[in-house]
Scaffold this motif. Structure first.
Motif, PDB file in Angstrom:
ATOM      1  N   LEU A 310      39.413  26.943   3.920  1.00  0.00           N
ATOM      2  CA  LEU A 310      39.151  28.320   4.371  1.00  0.00           C
ATOM      3  C   LEU A 310      38.278  29.044   3.341  1.00  0.00           C
ATOM      4  N   VAL A 311      38.563  28.858   2.041  1.00  0.00           N
ATOM      5  CA  VAL A 311      37.752  29.529   1.007  1.00  0.00           C
ATOM      6  C   VAL A 311      36.303  29.032   1.063  1.00  0.00           C
ATOM      7  N   LEU A 312      36.140  27.704   1.221  1.00  0.00           N
ATOM      8  CA  LEU A 312      34.786  27.146   1.198  1.00  0.00           C
ATOM      9  C   LEU A 312      34.039  27.330   2.525  1.00  0.00           C
ATOM     10  N   SER A 313      34.734  27.850   3.544  1.00  0.00           N
ATOM     11  CA  SER A 313      34.058  28.054   4.836  1.00  0.00           C
ATOM     12  C   SER A 313      33.024  29.175   4.745  1.00  0.00           C
ATOM     13  N   GLY A 314      33.179  30.053   3.743  1.00  0.00           N
ATOM     14  CA  GLY A 314      32.193  31.111   3.545  1.00  0.00           C
ATOM     15  C   GLY A 314      32.444  32.344   4.392  1.00  0.00           C
ATOM     16  N   LYS A 315      33.459  32.303   5.258  1.00  0.00           N
ATOM     17  CA  LYS A 315      33.719  33.461   6.127  1.00  0.00           C
ATOM     18  C   LYS A 315      34.824  34.309   5.502  1.00  0.00           C
ATOM     19  N   LYS A 316      34.481  34.974   4.375  1.00  0.00           N
ATOM     20  CA  LYS A 316      35.496  35.613   3.544  1.00  0.00           C
ATOM     21  C   LYS A 316      36.293  36.698   4.288  1.00  0.00           C
ATOM     22  N   SER A 317      35.587  37.615   4.959  1.00  0.00           N
ATOM     23  CA  SER A 317      36.319  38.724   5.577  1.00  0.00           C
ATOM     24  C   SER A 317      37.197  38.209   6.718  1.00  0.00           C
ATOM     25  N   LEU A 318      36.685  37.222   7.447  1.00  0.00           N
ATOM     26  CA  LEU A 318      37.473  36.656   8.543  1.00  0.00           C
ATOM     27  C   LEU A 318      38.711  35.935   8.002  1.00  0.00           C
ATOM     28  N   VAL A 319      38.502  35.209   6.900  1.00  0.00           N
ATOM     29  CA  VAL A 319      39.607  34.465   6.302  1.00  0.00           C
ATOM     30  C   VAL A 319      40.676  35.443   5.802  1.00  0.00           C
ATOM     31  N   ASN A 320      40.239  36.547   5.175  1.00  0.00           N
ATOM     32  CA  ASN A 320      41.205  37.547   4.694  1.00  0.00           C
ATOM     33  C   ASN A 320      41.992  38.137   5.852  1.00  0.00           C
ATOM     34  N   TRP A 321      41.269  38.417   6.936  1.00  0.00           N
ATOM     35  CA  TRP A 321      41.933  38.993   8.109  1.00  0.00           C
ATOM     36  C   TRP A 321      42.944  37.981   8.671  1.00  0.00           C
ATOM     37  N   ALA A 322      42.517  36.713   8.787  1.00  0.00           N
ATOM     38  CA  ALA A 322      43.404  35.674   9.327  1.00  0.00           C
ATOM     39  C   ALA A 322      44.623  35.493   8.417  1.00  0.00           C
ATOM     40  N   ASP A 323      44.374  35.567   7.095  1.00  0.00           N
ATOM     41  CA  ASP A 323      45.448  35.400   6.127  1.00  0.00           C
ATOM     42  C   ASP A 323      46.535  36.474   6.338  1.00  0.00           C
ATOM     43  N   ARG A 324      46.067  37.710   6.450  1.00  0.00           N
ATOM     44  CA  ARG A 324      47.025  38.818   6.648  1.00  0.00           C
ATOM     45  C   ARG A 324      47.780  38.640   7.962  1.00  0.00           C
ATOM     46  N   SER A 325      47.050  38.296   9.009  1.00  0.00           N
ATOM     47  CA  SER A 325      47.684  38.160  10.331  1.00  0.00           C
ATOM     48  C   SER A 325      48.712  37.027  10.325  1.00  0.00           C
ATOM     49  N   LEU A 326      48.316  35.885   9.724  1.00  0.00           N
ATOM     50  CA  LEU A 326      49.234  34.741   9.720  1.00  0.00           C
ATOM     51  C   LEU A 326      50.492  35.054   8.915  1.00  0.00           C
ATOM     52  N   LYS A 327      50.284  35.734   7.763  1.00  0.00           N
ATOM     53  CA  LYS A 327      51.454  36.079   6.928  1.00  0.00           C
ATOM     54  C   LYS A 327      52.390  37.009   7.687  1.00  0.00           C
ATOM     55  N   SER A 328      51.803  37.951   8.439  1.00  0.00           N
ATOM     56  CA  SER A 328      52.639  38.935   9.136  1.00  0.00           C
ATOM     57  C   SER A 328      53.514  38.279  10.201  1.00  0.00           C
ATOM     58  N   ILE A 329      53.123  37.082  10.678  1.00  0.00           N
ATOM     59  CA  ILE A 329      53.996  36.409  11.661  1.00  0.00           C
ATOM     60  C   ILE A 329      54.693  35.184  11.052  1.00  0.00           C
ATOM     61  N   GLY A 330      54.763  35.171   9.707  1.00  0.00           N
ATOM     62  CA  GLY A 330      55.626  34.185   9.045  1.00  0.00           C
ATOM     63  C   GLY A 330      54.960  32.890   8.616  1.00  0.00           C
ATOM     64  N   TYR A 331      53.610  32.765   8.769  1.00  0.00           N
ATOM     65  CA  TYR A 331      52.936  31.547   8.298  1.00  0.00           C
ATOM     66  C   TYR A 331      52.459  31.796   6.868  1.00  0.00           C
ATOM     67  N   SER A 332      53.275  31.372   5.901  1.00  0.00           N
ATOM     68  CA  SER A 332      53.043  31.726   4.501  1.00  0.00           C
ATOM     69  C   SER A 332      52.018  30.784   3.868  1.00  0.00           C
ATOM     70  N   SER A 333      51.964  30.777   2.538  1.00  0.00           N
ATOM     71  CA  SER A 333      50.952  29.959   1.851  1.00  0.00           C
ATOM     72  C   SER A 333      51.221  28.455   1.972  1.00  0.00           C
ATOM     73  N   SER A 334      52.381  28.060   2.507  1.00  0.00           N
ATOM     74  CA  SER A 334      52.613  26.614   2.699  1.00  0.00           C
ATOM     75  C   SER A 334      52.075  26.135   4.053  1.00  0.00           C
ATOM     76  N   ARG A 335      51.367  27.016   4.754  1.00  0.00           N
ATOM     77  CA  ARG A 335      50.872  26.644   6.102  1.00  0.00           C
ATOM     78  C   ARG A 335      49.847  25.496   6.019  1.00  0.00           C
ATOM     79  N   CYS A 336      49.841  24.701   7.082  1.00  0.00           N
ATOM     80  CA  CYS A 336      48.936  23.545   7.144  1.00  0.00           C
ATOM     81  C   CYS A 336      48.137  23.604   8.440  1.00  0.00           C
TER      82      CYS A 336
END
Ligand SMILES: Cc1cc2nc3c(=O)[nH]c(=O)nc-3n(C[C@H](O)[C@H](O)[C@H](O)COP(=O)(O)OP(=O)(O)OC[C@H]3O[C@@H](n4cnc5c(N)ncnc54)[C@H](O)[C@@H]3O)c2cc1C
Length: 530
Positions: A310-336
């Motif tokens: 995700l970091v190397l995809s270059g889509k930083k703002s999208l990745v940040n948005w996805a990160d926040r959304s996923l965390k809010s529904i319980g997909y933490s940093s151990s997500r695969c």
């Protein structure tokens, strides 16, 4: 124009995306680009050729340099530092079987060594000439690329074996067919190289590995021609096709190959699916593989690879948005992340989607539609270009791959990763390690692990670091009874570990087989087995 000291075409770059430099610095440490040698300086060091004159052979220094190395990490270190121990003495570009025969007879009569060169994309040292007193002739197959015969009724196509991935597909696509063999090196690798290394494409789950696709062909050997009839099946003793597969240029030159082809699919889509953690993703993958659902690709990244991708995809703002959304529904940093490919006719793929998504949901997976899958598809052959950029920033990157049974995946993966993470501890160097399962079978899967580390100030230091990493990870693979290669082959780098898979009798049988067609040991000596 092809890069002489890196991957791919010089007109294509993959700049480091915003945020990637900080990410790498945090994970591995700050790095600076090492000094590099210029093309002119390297060309000035190419020694005189030892070959006797032949009209089909060029001894031009540029061609000899371009064919001196493949794409392994030691190859990169050699090319970037200019410390290239050996060059082929000449390069030939035959355009038909008569010329191939002529070159083999010439090399045999002078006892010159022969290296067959497909696309030169080997990552384990297959095309590297070794030091010695014997002159080396490299035979480049890039002028033998035509579709020779298309049998639409039997769904078989015969090509000259130097054809590259894109040209092979374009010739088939014109007639509504595909081979479906898409290794990540697709842009440059060739049909002959795929067969000689037993390669595996990204959509092997639908199309099969190259050994499933290779139906027969023609080999020119030092002992004479060998025809392999393209039969659908045969019980007439051991299947010689399986001796040619994986022969790594030791038995002869594959000049023509007949492959099994499919109609272009009516439907194809790639989906991104998140799992809470590795265990649930792996369980879903195993279930899909074991009930043999008609999917084309399953690639499950561990948490570290998910984050790095995700970091190397270059889509930083999208990745940040996805990160926040996923965390809010319980997909933490151990997500695969699982990339799922579904390919086929409409009714098959409708059924596959329904079944796969129901399994995925049962394991807590979150399908996110086709956006991630489309992004992956767009860059599937572009990501190797990132290696050029990372190198220019002072980072080296290599991969390890094996296949083990499902029951052995967790322990093998843990030990391979731990071996890599700790291999440079005594040098106070950190290593970024991440893995995915990408080729799944009913009884097991391949484990593909990437490791990224800082280059040393001198090329020798980089090589020493790589050797420590490669050795420790290879020993971990062998200790778990895994194969030393699921897809890249043996070459030079994996040769020390082959005996643990084949045993002494197996190695002796391979020696005897090679000697039967090449008694003087002229074809690619030192590769696969010493
Ligand atoms: C960025 C990158 C991504 C890769 N991704 C994949 C992947 O997804 N899957 C995978 O399986 N591999 C992959 N590889 C490894 C490599 O691309 C494969 O091993 C490929 O099959 C090599 O094909 P080639 O034509 O480049 O062969 P070369 O590298 O030129 O040669 C490899 C070996 O095959 C022999 N050979 C080549 N042509 C012939 C012939 N006509 N007759 C007899 N022997 C021959 C050579 O002598 C040599 O021993 C990747 C490599 C890179 C650099």
């Amino acid at each position: 124009m092809r890069r002489w000291n890196g991957w791919g075409d010089t007109s294509i770059d993959y700049p480091l995306p915003a945020g990637a430099a900080d990410f790498l610095e945090t994970r591995v440490g700050a790095a600076s680009p090492p000094a590099e040698v210029s093309l002119e300086d390297v060309l000035a060091c190419v020694p005189a050729s030892r070959l006797a004159h032949h009209p089909l052979i060029t001894t031009d220094s540029s061609e000899r340099l371009l064919h001196a190395r493949g794409q392994s990490l030691p190859d990169w270190v050699a090319l970037r530092s200019g410390q290239i121990e050996c060059y082929p003495d000449g390069v030939a570009f035959p355009s038909d079987e008569v010329q191939v025969r002529d070159l083999l007879d010439y090399a045999k009569s002078h006892r010159f060594q022969i290296i067959i060169y497909g696309g030169g994309t080997s990552v384990v040292g297959h095309v590297t000439p070794l030091p010695g007193n014997t002159a080396v002739l490299t035979i480049d197959m890039s002028r033998m690329t035509d579709l020779v015969q298309l049998d639409e009724t039997s769904r078989q196509a015969t090509f000259k074996a130097g054809v590259s991935g894109p040209y092979l597909e374009s010739q088939l696509n014109q007639h509504g067919f595909t081979l479906g063999h898409f290794p990540q090196s697709f842009e440059l690798s060739t049909l002959g190289g795929w067969i000689a290394t037993r390669s595996c494409g990204q959509q092997s789950y639908r199309y099969g590995r190259i050994e499933d696709l290779f139906a027969g062909g023609h080999l020119e050997t030092l002992a004479g021609p060998l025809e392999l009839p393209a039969l659908p099946a045969s019980a007439a003793g051991p299947d010689l096709r399986h001796i040619i597969l994986g022969s790594e240029g030791r038995l002869g030159i594959i000049t023509r190959a007949t492959v099994r082809i499919r109609l272009l699919p009516e439907f194809e889509a790639f989906y991104g699916i998140f799992f809470h953690e590795w265990e649930s993703g792996q369980a879903a993958l195993r279930q899909i593989a074991q009930i043999e659902l008609p999917v084309s690709m399953l690639r499950l990244s561990d948490a570290q690879e998910t984050e790095t991708t995700l970091v190397l995809s270059g889509k930083k703002s999208l990745v940040n948005w996805a990160d926040r959304s996923l965390k809010s529904i319980g997909y933490s940093s151990s997500r695969c992340l699982l990339i799922l490919g579904i390919t086929g006719d409409h009714s098959q793929t409708r059924y596959a989607r329904q079944k796969v998504f129901s399994i995925v949901r049962r394991h807590g997976g979150l399908p996110t539609g086709q956006f991630i899958g489309k992004t992956w598809k767009k860059s599937r052959f572009l990501t190797p270009y990132l290696r050029n950029t990372l190198w220019d920033h002072g980072y080296a990157l290599d991969t390890m791959e094996t296949a083990v049974k499902w029951a052995d995946i967790d322990a093998s993966l843990a030990d391979i990763q731990s071996a890599l993470r700790t291999a440079l501890t005594s040098d106070n160097e950190r290593v970024l390690v991440f893995s995915h399962l990408s080729h799944v079978y009913v009884d097991g899967a391949s484990i593909y692990t990437t490791f990224l580390f800082r280059q040393g100030a001198e090329s020798d230091e980089t090589l020493q670091r790589w050797l420590a990493l490669k050795t420790k990870a290879s020993l971990a693979v062998v200790a778990h009874g895994g194969t030393i290669s699921h897809q890249h082959g043996v070459g030079i780098d994996h040769a020390p570990y082959l005996k643990s898979e084949k045993g002494s009798q197996g190695i002796a049988a391979l020696h005897a087989t090679f000697a039967s067609l090449d008694p003087d040991g002229l074809l690619n000596p030192g590769k696969l087995i010493k």
